[in-house]
Design a protein around this motif. Structure first.
Motif, PDB file in Angstrom:
ATOM      1  N   ARG A  63       0.838  -1.195   0.000  1.00  0.00           N
ATOM      2  CA  ARG A  63       0.000   0.000   0.000  1.00  0.00           C
ATOM      3  C   ARG A  63       0.875   1.248   0.000  1.00  0.00           C
ATOM      4  N   VAL A  64       0.355   2.315  -0.573  1.00  0.00           N
ATOM      5  CA  VAL A  64       1.130   3.558  -0.662  1.00  0.00           C
ATOM      6  C   VAL A  64       0.654   4.550   0.397  1.00  0.00           C
ATOM      7  N   ALA A  65      -0.674   4.725   0.487  1.00  0.00           N
ATOM      8  CA  ALA A  65      -1.205   5.638   1.502  1.00  0.00           C
ATOM      9  C   ALA A  65      -1.416   4.861   2.798  1.00  0.00           C
ATOM     10  N   THR A  66      -0.953   5.418   3.894  1.00  0.00           N
ATOM     11  CA  THR A  66      -1.081   4.680   5.153  1.00  0.00           C
ATOM     12  C   THR A  66      -2.030   5.355   6.144  1.00  0.00           C
ATOM     13  N   ARG A  67      -2.474   6.573   5.812  1.00  0.00           N
ATOM     14  CA  ARG A  67      -3.378   7.256   6.737  1.00  0.00           C
ATOM     15  C   ARG A  67      -4.812   6.867   6.386  1.00  0.00           C
ATOM     16  N   LEU A  68      -5.345   5.961   7.172  1.00  0.00           N
ATOM     17  CA  LEU A  68      -6.647   5.387   6.850  1.00  0.00           C
ATOM     18  C   LEU A  68      -7.664   5.712   7.943  1.00  0.00           C
ATOM     19  N   PRO A  69      -8.923   5.793   7.643  1.00  0.00           N
ATOM     20  CA  PRO A  69      -9.516   5.605   6.324  1.00  0.00           C
ATOM     21  C   PRO A  69      -9.304   6.835   5.441  1.00  0.00           C
ATOM     22  N   ARG A  70      -9.511   6.651   4.156  1.00  0.00           N
ATOM     23  CA  ARG A  70      -9.340   7.754   3.215  1.00  0.00           C
ATOM     24  C   ARG A  70     -10.434   8.798   3.453  1.00  0.00           C
ATOM     25  N   PRO A  71     -10.054  10.062   3.625  1.00  0.00           N
ATOM     26  CA  PRO A  71     -11.097  11.089   3.784  1.00  0.00           C
ATOM     27  C   PRO A  71     -11.935  11.171   2.515  1.00  0.00           C
ATOM     28  N   GLU A  72     -13.212  11.442   2.704  1.00  0.00           N
ATOM     29  CA  GLU A  72     -14.090  11.436   1.541  1.00  0.00           C
ATOM     30  C   GLU A  72     -13.778  12.591   0.587  1.00  0.00           C
ATOM     31  N   ASN A  73     -13.729  13.788   1.164  1.00  0.00           N
ATOM     32  CA  ASN A  73     -13.461  14.963   0.324  1.00  0.00           C
ATOM     33  C   ASN A  73     -12.010  15.395   0.545  1.00  0.00           C
ATOM     34  N   LEU A  74     -11.178  15.001  -0.391  1.00  0.00           N
ATOM     35  CA  LEU A  74      -9.733  15.210  -0.183  1.00  0.00           C
ATOM     36  C   LEU A  74      -9.334  16.685  -0.289  1.00  0.00           C
ATOM     37  N   VAL A  75     -10.051  17.453  -1.117  1.00  0.00           N
ATOM     38  CA  VAL A  75      -9.696  18.877  -1.227  1.00  0.00           C
ATOM     39  C   VAL A  75      -9.985  19.570   0.104  1.00  0.00           C
ATOM     40  N   LYS A  76     -11.168  19.298   0.644  1.00  0.00           N
ATOM     41  CA  LYS A  76     -11.547  19.913   1.925  1.00  0.00           C
ATOM     42  C   LYS A  76     -10.573  19.470   3.011  1.00  0.00           C
ATOM     43  N   TYR A  77     -10.240  18.200   2.967  1.00  0.00           N
ATOM     44  CA  TYR A  77      -9.327  17.671   3.979  1.00  0.00           C
ATOM     45  C   TYR A  77      -7.951  18.352   3.867  1.00  0.00           C
ATOM     46  N   ALA A  78      -7.494  18.517   2.616  1.00  0.00           N
ATOM     47  CA  ALA A  78      -6.192  19.176   2.409  1.00  0.00           C
ATOM     48  C   ALA A  78      -6.236  20.586   2.992  1.00  0.00           C
ATOM     49  N   GLU A  79      -7.337  21.274   2.710  1.00  0.00           N
ATOM     50  CA  GLU A  79      -7.453  22.651   3.225  1.00  0.00           C
ATOM     51  C   GLU A  79      -7.445  22.670   4.744  1.00  0.00           C
ATOM     52  N   SER A  80      -8.120  21.682   5.325  1.00  0.00           N
ATOM     53  CA  SER A  80      -8.192  21.660   6.795  1.00  0.00           C
ATOM     54  C   SER A  80      -6.839  21.316   7.410  1.00  0.00           C
ATOM     55  N   CYS A  81      -5.973  20.692   6.645  1.00  0.00           N
ATOM     56  CA  CYS A  81      -4.641  20.316   7.159  1.00  0.00           C
ATOM     57  C   CYS A  81      -3.630  21.444   7.056  1.00  0.00           C
ATOM     58  N   MET A  82      -3.981  22.478   6.319  1.00  0.00           N
ATOM     59  CA  MET A  82      -2.966  23.493   6.008  1.00  0.00           C
ATOM     60  C   MET A  82      -2.671  24.406   7.196  1.00  0.00           C
ATOM     61  N   TYR A  83      -1.404  24.600   7.396  1.00  0.00           N
ATOM     62  CA  TYR A  83      -0.935  25.512   8.441  1.00  0.00           C
ATOM     63  C   TYR A  83      -1.368  26.936   8.108  1.00  0.00           C
ATOM     64  N   THR A  84      -1.876  27.640   9.113  1.00  0.00           N
ATOM     65  CA  THR A  84      -2.169  29.066   8.912  1.00  0.00           C
ATOM     66  C   THR A  84      -1.347  29.875   9.907  1.00  0.00           C
ATOM     67  N   PRO A  85      -0.757  30.951   9.461  1.00  0.00           N
ATOM     68  CA  PRO A  85       0.152  31.697  10.333  1.00  0.00           C
ATOM     69  C   PRO A  85      -0.540  32.776  11.157  1.00  0.00           C
ATOM     70  N   ASN A  86      -1.883  32.741  11.213  1.00  0.00           N
ATOM     71  CA  ASN A  86      -2.564  33.759  12.013  1.00  0.00           C
ATOM     72  C   ASN A  86      -2.212  33.586  13.476  1.00  0.00           C
ATOM     73  N   TYR A  87      -2.082  34.697  14.187  1.00  0.00           N
ATOM     74  CA  TYR A  87      -1.742  34.630  15.612  1.00  0.00           C
ATOM     75  C   TYR A  87      -2.824  33.898  16.383  1.00  0.00           C
ATOM     76  N   ARG A  88      -2.401  33.154  17.381  1.00  0.00           N
ATOM     77  CA  ARG A  88      -3.351  32.489  18.279  1.00  0.00           C
ATOM     78  C   ARG A  88      -3.427  33.304  19.560  1.00  0.00           C
ATOM     79  N   SER A  89      -4.510  33.097  20.315  1.00  0.00           N
ATOM     80  CA  SER A  89      -4.614  33.765  21.623  1.00  0.00           C
ATOM     81  C   SER A  89      -3.924  32.908  22.669  1.00  0.00           C
ATOM     82  N   TYR A  90      -3.230  33.568  23.573  1.00  0.00           N
ATOM     83  CA  TYR A  90      -2.526  32.824  24.625  1.00  0.00           C
ATOM     84  C   TYR A  90      -3.299  32.888  25.939  1.00  0.00           C
ATOM     85  N   ARG A  91      -3.259  31.777  26.617  1.00  0.00           N
ATOM     86  CA  ARG A  91      -3.885  31.694  27.925  1.00  0.00           C
ATOM     87  C   ARG A  91      -3.271  32.698  28.875  1.00  0.00           C
TER      88      ARG A  91
END
Ligand SMILES: NC(=O)C1=CN([C@@H]2O[C@H](COP(=O)(O)OP(=O)(O)OC[C@H]3O[C@@H](n4cnc5c(N)ncnc54)[C@H](OP(=O)(O)O)[C@@H]3O)[C@@H](O)[C@H]2O)C=CC1
Ligand SMILES: CC(=O)C(=O)O
Ligand SMILES: [Mg+2]
Length: 653
Positions: free
Chosen positions: A625-653
């Motif tokens: 097998r080539v892909a090991t992260r299972l199960p395969r997400p249904e909507n791969l574009v949405k999943y890719a977007e959700s995985c993307m790092y965003t550099p917006n500042y976070r709030s600190y406790r």
């Protein structure tokens, strides 16, 4: 929650406290998933005063091992050994110096109270947007590209925000072409470490060196040995600018977390005499090691890829990334021009990593489209190297990666004669030598092509085979030409060129640069947990990129989509690459998963030989097998977007 008496801590200097937060989610950790805190306290020294008293030495010894002056400060002289005390407490001054957490004037009032920042910052609180505006204003004031480069490299977290929001403007600064000059002068402009240097001096201690890198969850490593930096040749240790630049793009354009990126330069010396004599040179001052270290040499790129490609998740950007981006541009151009891939004839100037890498992927695409054997498909592709057209009579003297391109033909000495003899529809420059697409070359291309496709891939700008202006004007100046269209050449180049107006028509040259592909490609591998790179994944990346080119782009002369959309483009590339990775494992995985699932309750009752067979089958699945992260997400574009790092500042406790 951790509380600490800072006064006591700093005065007594009893230990080093590290607080690091790492997040996970999508296997990429950028989506704000579950946060996990790690607190490690290392008390490495006893109180210096106690220690001093115990061994009966100068009671005025400081915690770092020097001697206190009348003000209680360390007045250690050069021959005294001191301990470089450092605190990593993410509060107060150290928070303002922390590249991951510093927000500068964007710390809120509440955060300033909670993190001991009062007084360390002027009273104003500004937004990240305003910080960004200010920094862009500063960067734009510099006229020299290298100064812009240095200003952007000084940025910390804001760097990624700036790059994402101003990609068309800053890509030429942090990557090609400016990164070329930055590498040439890397020693003079060096300020702080940006990657890991593994030199011959440290032979046998590589693991220790890797452990010195502050981050642990590394997902992407970019490594160079500095021997072939763009078209600038051997820049030795100063090639570090390339892995640093590429990884900046993996993060900003592809959304891979910056902390998961590790730039590495392997320093085995350099044969660049100028650098060896340069007092600011940062690498080993010796000639490049060969012999048993031959694996590090650039001409072994194909060998290294062949060796590790089948056992590790490796990707050679110059061979594979470039191939994928060129194929994408050609697919887009043909889709809009009409005509099939198989009907094209391709001619390359340059038969090295980039040239033969592209040629192989083009042949694969022709073979896929026509169902012809690969050997047949290769016959549509011709390459010229420094000795002329690659033909069968030269076969015995050719390097192995050039041999598949040694077709039957009489010897041809130079490019112009090769063009006249082969009559290519597509001309690709991958020679690393500037000004090689002369007026005669472009005119020859334009003499039998209504819309000649010309790609001048070599970087940086000084090495480009021709400029955009030259491609557009020379392809339509010859009055004897039978075609009279304006803006006849379809042109793209490795380094960017400004739009060119000719006879009232504005042509916008595209940037045929692997930067379009590798960030999204990397994200696709990470998010699917792919364990190998397959050529089909490169084709999938090309198709995704080509699909992003609209008729409107093409009407302006573009065969690549605008870079301003690169995050969206990267998500599509990542999704296509991941889809291919899942598909490549599918043929065996799904039936067996079904079998496994449906027989779950009965497995334990299977006879031993059957259990063994099932285990064997599962092992085969595991290996294939080539892909090991299972199960395969249904909507791969949405999943890719959700995985993307965003550099917006976070709030600190
Ligand atoms: N736009 C992009 O995304 C990318 C661009 N590139 C660019 O491509 C260029 C080449 O890179 P790479 O393939 O790795 O380099 P290599 O050194 O592997 O290959 C260079 C090739 O060009 C040939 N060559 C050199 N001089 C001449 C000449 N005067 N006439 C004809 N052929 C010549 C060489 O011939 P011989 O074999 O006989 O020595 C060799 O085949 C670089 O400038 C690089 O920046 C690379 C990757 C990506
Ligand atoms: C872009 C790139 O990788 C090169 O010019 O080598
Ligand atoms: Mg390169």
């Amino acid at each position: 929650m951790l509380s600490l008496n800072r006064g006591t801590f700093l005065r007594k200097g009893l230990g080093v406290l590290r607080v690091s937060l790492s997040s996970s989610g999508c296997g990429n950790g950028g989506g704000g998933g579950e946060r996990e805190s790690r607190v490690a306290m290392e008390s490495t020294l006893k109180d210096a005063r106690d220690g001093a008293a115990a061994v009966d030495v100068d009671p005025k010894l400081t915690v770092s091992g020097g001697v206190e002056d009348v003000y209680g400060e360390d007045r250690a002289t050069e021959d005294q050994i001191v301990t470089p005390w450092a605190t990593y407490v993410a509060s107060g001054f150290s928070l303002l110096r922390d590249p991951h957490y510093n927000k500068g004037l964007a710390f809120t009032e509440k955060e300033r109270d909670a993190h001991y920042l009062r007084g360390l910052l002027p009273p104003v609180v500004i937004t990240q947007q305003l910080q960004e505006k200010k920094m862009m204003h500063i960067i734009r004031q510099y006229e020299v590209p290298l100064q812009k480069y240095m200003a952007t490299m000084d940025l910390q977290r804001l760097f990624y925000k700036l790059l994402i929001d101003n990609v068309e403007e800053l890509l030429p600064v942090v990557y090609t072409p400016t990164v070329g000059e930055a590498c040439q002068k890397y020693g003079s402009i060096y300020r702080r470490p940006q990657g890991l240097y593994i030199s011959l001096k440290e032979k046998g201690k590589i693991l220790e060196q890797l452990k010195n890198w502050p981050e642990r969850s590394i997902q992407v490593i970019v490594v160079t040995d500095g021997e072939r930096i763009l078209g600038l040749g051997d820049l030795g240790c100063q090639g570090m600018g390339i892995p640093v630049g590429k990884l900046a793009l993996y993060a900003a354009l592809g959304g891979v977390r910056p902390s998961a990126c590790l730039p590495i330069t392997i320093d085995v010396g350099t044969n660049n005499e100028q650098l060896l004599k340069d007092e600011f040179y940062i690498g080993l001052r010796q000639r490049r090691a060969t012999g048993k270290f031959e694996d590090f040499a650039n001409h072994n790129a194909f060998k290294l890829l062949a060796k590790y490609g089948s056992t590790h998740l490796t990707f050679n950007d110059d061979i594979q990334g470039t191939a994928s981006v060129v194929l994408a541009g050609l697919l887009a151009a043909l889709k809009l021009l009409g005509g099939t891939f198989a009907n094209q004839t391709f001619l390359f100037l340059g038969a090295g990593e980039a040239g033969t890498g592209i040629a192989e992927l083009l042949a694969l695409e022709i073979s896929k489209q026509t169902k012809a054997p690969l050997e047949e498909a290769r016959k549509k592709i011709w390459l010229v190297d420094s000795k002329g057209l690659i033909v069968s009579s030269r076969k015995d003297s050719l390097k192995h990666f050039k041999r598949p391109w040694a077709h039957e033909h009489e010897p041809v000495k130079d490019l112009l004669d090769a063009i006249k003899a082969i009559k290519p529809t597509v001309l690709i420059g991958s020679s690393g030598v500037g000004k090689t697409f002369t007026k005669a070359v472009i005119e020859a291309m334009a003499s039998f092509n209504e819309k000649p496709l010309i790609l001048a891939l070599s970087n940086p700008t000084s090495q480009s085979e021709c400029t955009a202006q030259e491609a557009y004007t020379w392809s339509q100046t010859n009055e004897s030409l039978s075609f009279k269209h304006k803006g006849r050449a379809i042109f793209a180049s490795g380094s960017p060129f400004d739009p060119v107006e000719y006879n009232g028509v504005v042509n916008v040259p595209g940037q045929a640069n692997n930067a379009y592909i590798f960030p999204g490609f990397g994200l696709g591998l990470v998010m699917s947990g792919a364990i190998r790179v397959h050529d089909e994944m490169l084709l999938a990346a090309s198709e995704a990129l080509a699909e992003e080119v609209t008729k409107e782009n093409f009407d302006k002369g573009l065969i690549y989509p605008p870079l301003s959309n690169i995050r969206k483009i990267s998500a599509h590339i990542a999704a296509n690459v991941a889809a291919k990775a899942y598909e490549l494992g599918d043929f065996i995985l799904y039936p067996v998963f079904l079998l496994h699932a449906s027989s779950m309750n009965s497995v334990i009752y299977l006879s031993f030989p059957l259990q063994l067979m099932l285990l064997l089958l599962l092992f085969v699945i595991f290996l294939s097998r080539v892909a090991t992260r299972l199960p395969r997400p249904e909507n791969l574009v949405k999943y890719a977007e959700s995985c993307m790092y965003t550099p917006n500042y976070r709030s600190y406790r």
